[in-house]
Design a protein around this motif. Structure first.
Motif, PDB file in Angstrom:
ATOM      1  N   ARG A   1       0.837  -1.204   0.000  1.00 55.08           N
ATOM      2  CA  ARG A   1       0.000   0.000   0.000  1.00 55.08           C
ATOM      3  C   ARG A   1       0.866   1.244   0.000  1.00 55.08           C
ATOM      4  NH1 ARG A   1      -5.033  -0.812   4.167  1.00 55.08           N
ATOM      5  NH2 ARG A   1      -6.467  -1.391   2.551  1.00 55.08           N
ATOM      6  N   PRO A   2       0.332   2.349  -0.552  1.00 52.50           N
ATOM      7  CA  PRO A   2       1.075   3.610  -0.498  1.00 52.50           C
ATOM      8  C   PRO A   2       1.446   3.947   0.953  1.00 52.50           C
ATOM      9  CG  PRO A   2      -0.849   3.823  -1.894  1.00 52.50           C
ATOM     10  CD  PRO A   2      -0.946   2.492  -1.214  1.00 52.50           C
ATOM     11  N   GLU A   3       2.625   4.469   1.146  1.00 46.39           N
ATOM     12  CA  GLU A   3       3.126   4.890   2.453  1.00 46.39           C
ATOM     13  C   GLU A   3       3.287   3.717   3.424  1.00 46.39           C
ATOM     14  OE1 GLU A   3       0.898   8.208   3.944  1.00 46.39           O
ATOM     15  OE2 GLU A   3       0.830   9.156   1.994  1.00 46.39           O
ATOM     16  N   SER A   4       3.465   2.510   2.885  1.00 38.95           N
ATOM     17  CA  SER A   4       3.680   1.344   3.731  1.00 38.95           C
ATOM     18  C   SER A   4       4.757   0.466   3.093  1.00 38.95           C
ATOM     19  CB  SER A   4       2.392   0.546   3.876  1.00 38.95           C
ATOM     20  OG  SER A   4       2.630  -0.629   4.617  1.00 38.95           O
ATOM     21  N   THR A   5       5.532  -0.182   3.926  1.00 39.30           N
ATOM     22  CA  THR A   5       6.541  -1.105   3.418  1.00 39.30           C
ATOM     23  C   THR A   5       6.140  -2.556   3.658  1.00 39.30           C
ATOM     24  OG1 THR A   5       7.748  -0.979   5.507  1.00 39.30           O
ATOM     25  CG2 THR A   5       8.421   0.546   3.758  1.00 39.30           C
ATOM     26  N   GLU A   6       5.089  -2.751   4.418  1.00 43.35           N
ATOM     27  CA  GLU A   6       4.610  -4.098   4.729  1.00 43.35           C
ATOM     28  C   GLU A   6       3.700  -4.614   3.603  1.00 43.35           C
ATOM     29  OE1 GLU A   6       5.502  -5.907   7.422  1.00 43.35           O
ATOM     30  OE2 GLU A   6       6.864  -4.244   7.838  1.00 43.35           O
TER      31      GLU A   6
END
Length: 96
Positions: free
Chosen positions: A12-17
């Motif tokens: 997801r945008p703004e996530s690294t998971e």
């Protein structure tokens, strides 16, 4: 009726998971008066995204989540049961 199954593993945008879901996509004819009694937001997501009702013809051309727009354009009388859709991956799905 359960029509499509789609696996998702995306970032997801703004996530690294990685974000993983198994989507079970149904179609159902719900009269307008009943729609007001059904949840108006997603109940299994942190962001409580608003649910929007649309006719299949209109929904088929939208950027949908899950990515079943093209499948909605298939005539209903040819569905014949749950069909596995291509998976949603970072290389095949872009969050809008």
């Amino acid at each position: 009726m359960l029509c499509w199954v789609q696996d998702q593993i995306t970032t997801r945008p703004e996530s690294t998971e990685p974000f993983q879901r198994l989507h079970l996509c149904h179609t159902v004819d719900v009269p307008d008066g009943i729609r007001n009694l059904i949840a108006a937001t997603e109940q299994d997501a942190d962001d409580t995204t608003r649910i929007v009702w649309a006719p299949l013809v209109r929904a088929a051309v939208l950027h949908l989540y899950p990515a079943v727009g093209a499948a909605l354009a298939t005539p209903a009388d040819t569905w014949g049961g749950p069909v596995e859709q291509p998976p949603m991956l970072d290389g095949t799905y872009v969050w809008s």
